[in-house]
Design a protein around this motif. Structure first.
Motif, PDB file in Angstrom:
ATOM      1  N   GLY A   1      47.052  37.253  32.682  1.00 41.29           N
ATOM      2  CA  GLY A   1      47.220  37.468  31.365  1.00 41.29           C
ATOM      3  C   GLY A   1      45.970  36.999  30.288  1.00 41.29           C
ATOM      4  N   ASN A   2      45.509  35.671  31.254  1.00 36.24           N
ATOM      5  CA  ASN A   2      44.592  35.355  30.667  1.00 36.24           C
ATOM      6  C   ASN A   2      43.559  35.849  29.926  1.00 36.24           C
ATOM      7  N   SER A   3      43.193  36.192  28.997  1.00 32.47           N
ATOM      8  CA  SER A   3      42.035  37.327  28.690  1.00 32.47           C
ATOM      9  C   SER A   3      40.453  36.615  29.094  1.00 32.47           C
ATOM     10  N   SER A   4      40.070  35.733  29.271  1.00 30.54           N
ATOM     11  CA  SER A   4      38.685  35.062  29.747  1.00 30.54           C
ATOM     12  C   SER A   4      38.587  34.877  31.031  1.00 30.54           C
ATOM     13  N   THR A   5      37.322  34.893  31.743  1.00 30.41           N
ATOM     14  CA  THR A   5      36.725  35.259  32.958  1.00 30.41           C
ATOM     15  C   THR A   5      36.790  34.261  32.967  1.00 30.41           C
ATOM     16  N   LEU A   6      36.385  33.133  34.290  1.00 29.09           N
ATOM     17  CA  LEU A   6      35.800  32.021  34.860  1.00 29.09           C
ATOM     18  C   LEU A   6      34.590  32.459  35.030  1.00 29.09           C
ATOM     19  N   PRO A   7      33.814  31.324  34.414  1.00 26.64           N
ATOM     20  CA  PRO A   7      32.265  31.223  34.274  1.00 26.64           C
ATOM     21  C   PRO A   7      31.478  31.604  35.532  1.00 26.64           C
ATOM     22  N   ALA A   8      31.927  30.955  36.500  1.00 22.51           N
ATOM     23  CA  ALA A   8      31.694  30.728  38.338  1.00 22.51           C
ATOM     24  C   ALA A   8      32.960  31.183  39.235  1.00 22.51           C
ATOM     25  N   PRO A   9      31.624  31.750  39.897  1.00 16.79           N
ATOM     26  CA  PRO A   9      33.185  33.052  41.414  1.00 16.79           C
ATOM     27  C   PRO A   9      33.850  31.453  42.024  1.00 16.79           C
ATOM     28  N   ALA A  10      34.614  31.795  42.625  1.00 20.06           N
ATOM     29  CA  ALA A  10      36.128  30.538  43.474  1.00 20.06           C
ATOM     30  C   ALA A  10      34.461  30.137  44.737  1.00 20.06           C
ATOM     31  N   ALA A  11      34.732  28.986  45.112  1.00 19.29           N
ATOM     32  CA  ALA A  11      34.048  28.258  45.771  1.00 19.29           C
ATOM     33  C   ALA A  11      34.812  28.955  47.762  1.00 19.29           C
ATOM     34  N   THR A  12      33.971  29.171  48.717  1.00 22.30           N
ATOM     35  CA  THR A  12      34.722  29.249  49.896  1.00 22.30           C
ATOM     36  C   THR A  12      35.227  28.374  50.687  1.00 22.30           C
ATOM     37  N   TRP A  13      35.075  28.755  52.013  1.00 21.96           N
ATOM     38  CA  TRP A  13      35.497  27.668  53.273  1.00 21.96           C
ATOM     39  C   TRP A  13      34.705  27.474  53.744  1.00 21.96           C
ATOM     40  N   SER A  14      33.123  28.378  53.509  1.00 19.06           N
ATOM     41  CA  SER A  14      32.028  27.319  53.846  1.00 19.06           C
ATOM     42  C   SER A  14      31.673  26.767  53.290  1.00 19.06           C
ATOM     43  N   ASP A  15      31.577  27.517  51.867  1.00 17.15           N
ATOM     44  CA  ASP A  15      31.034  26.116  50.548  1.00 17.15           C
ATOM     45  C   ASP A  15      31.386  24.180  50.936  1.00 17.15           C
TER      46      ASP A  15
END
Length: 221
Positions: free
Chosen positions: A188-202
């Motif tokens: 329900g939070n309207s804000s968008t996170l400023p960076a993509p989520a990490a992956t297992w490779s990261d």
């Protein structure tokens, strides 16, 4: 009459000693850092140095085992949370359990040691269990859709550090910090996170970089 052998009792004693050692090591490393002498751990566990060294010949061995125990406890907490009838209650219970226990699912619990393939695989199993918890909460519409298991593990690590930093202050701070995190995780939070989520490779690349740095530090004159 020949007296029966008692290997189960000896194994039980060894298991209790091991549990005491790991609990003491977790507390001592949290309080004093990775430079804490193992003699303090033995004293806190109520065992002799000989007993400790028979189980863990070096501090690195102890740290690796503590790291594996940390991840296993996190995985079990995630799997238990999946049994909750309410997805949000399961998620919040999982986070609260981990923060209270001082575990975060990360191999880097304390100190610098080589991240082995065994540790990497244990961490991967833990994150897969946490991801199932994330998937369920997102499916039920209670968790924001742009977070993943890696986010939760990193958040738990930060909360653990805050718990250690404020251990001599009001215990209610733990509840406050967790409340702030949970508010940001709710759907329900309207804000968008400023960076993509990490992956297992990261994650693997980051740990490999740390391992390379550790080896370089150990080999430097």
């Amino acid at each position: 009459m020949v007296a029966p052998d008692k290997p189960p009792a000896r194994r039980s004693d060894a298991s209790r000693n091991d549990a005491r050692i790991l609990a003491a090591a977790r507390a001592v490393f949290s309080e004093m850092g990775s430079d804490a002498p193992v003699s303090v751990i033995a004293e806190r566990a109520g065992i002799g140095m000989g007993t400790l060294y028979r189980r863990y010949p070096s501090k690195d061995d102890l740290m690796r085992e503590l790291s594996l125990a940390n991840m296993e406890e996190t995985r079990l907490a995630a799997e238990a949370a999946l049994e909750a009838s309410d997805a949000w209650a399961g998620l919040t219970g999982f986070l609260d359990t981990c923060v209270e226990a001082g575990v975060d699912g990360s191999p880097r619990l304390s100190g610098l040691f080589e991240v082995t393939e065994e540790i990497l695989q244990a961490s991967k199993r833990t994150r897969e269990a946490v991801q199932r918890l994330v998937d369920r909460a997102q499916h039920d519409g209670v968790l924001r859709p742009d977070v993943n298991a890696h986010d939760l593990v990193l958040l738990l690590h930060t909360l653990r550090e805050l718990r250690v930093a404020h251990r001599k202050r009001d215990p209610a701070l733990r509840i406050r910090f967790l409340g702030i995190v949970l508010d940001g995780l709710r759907a329900g939070n309207s804000s968008t996170l400023p960076a993509p989520a990490a992956t297992w490779s990261d994650v693997e690349r980051a740990w490999q970089a740390m391992a390379d740095k550790d080896r370089g530090t150990a080999e430097s004159p």
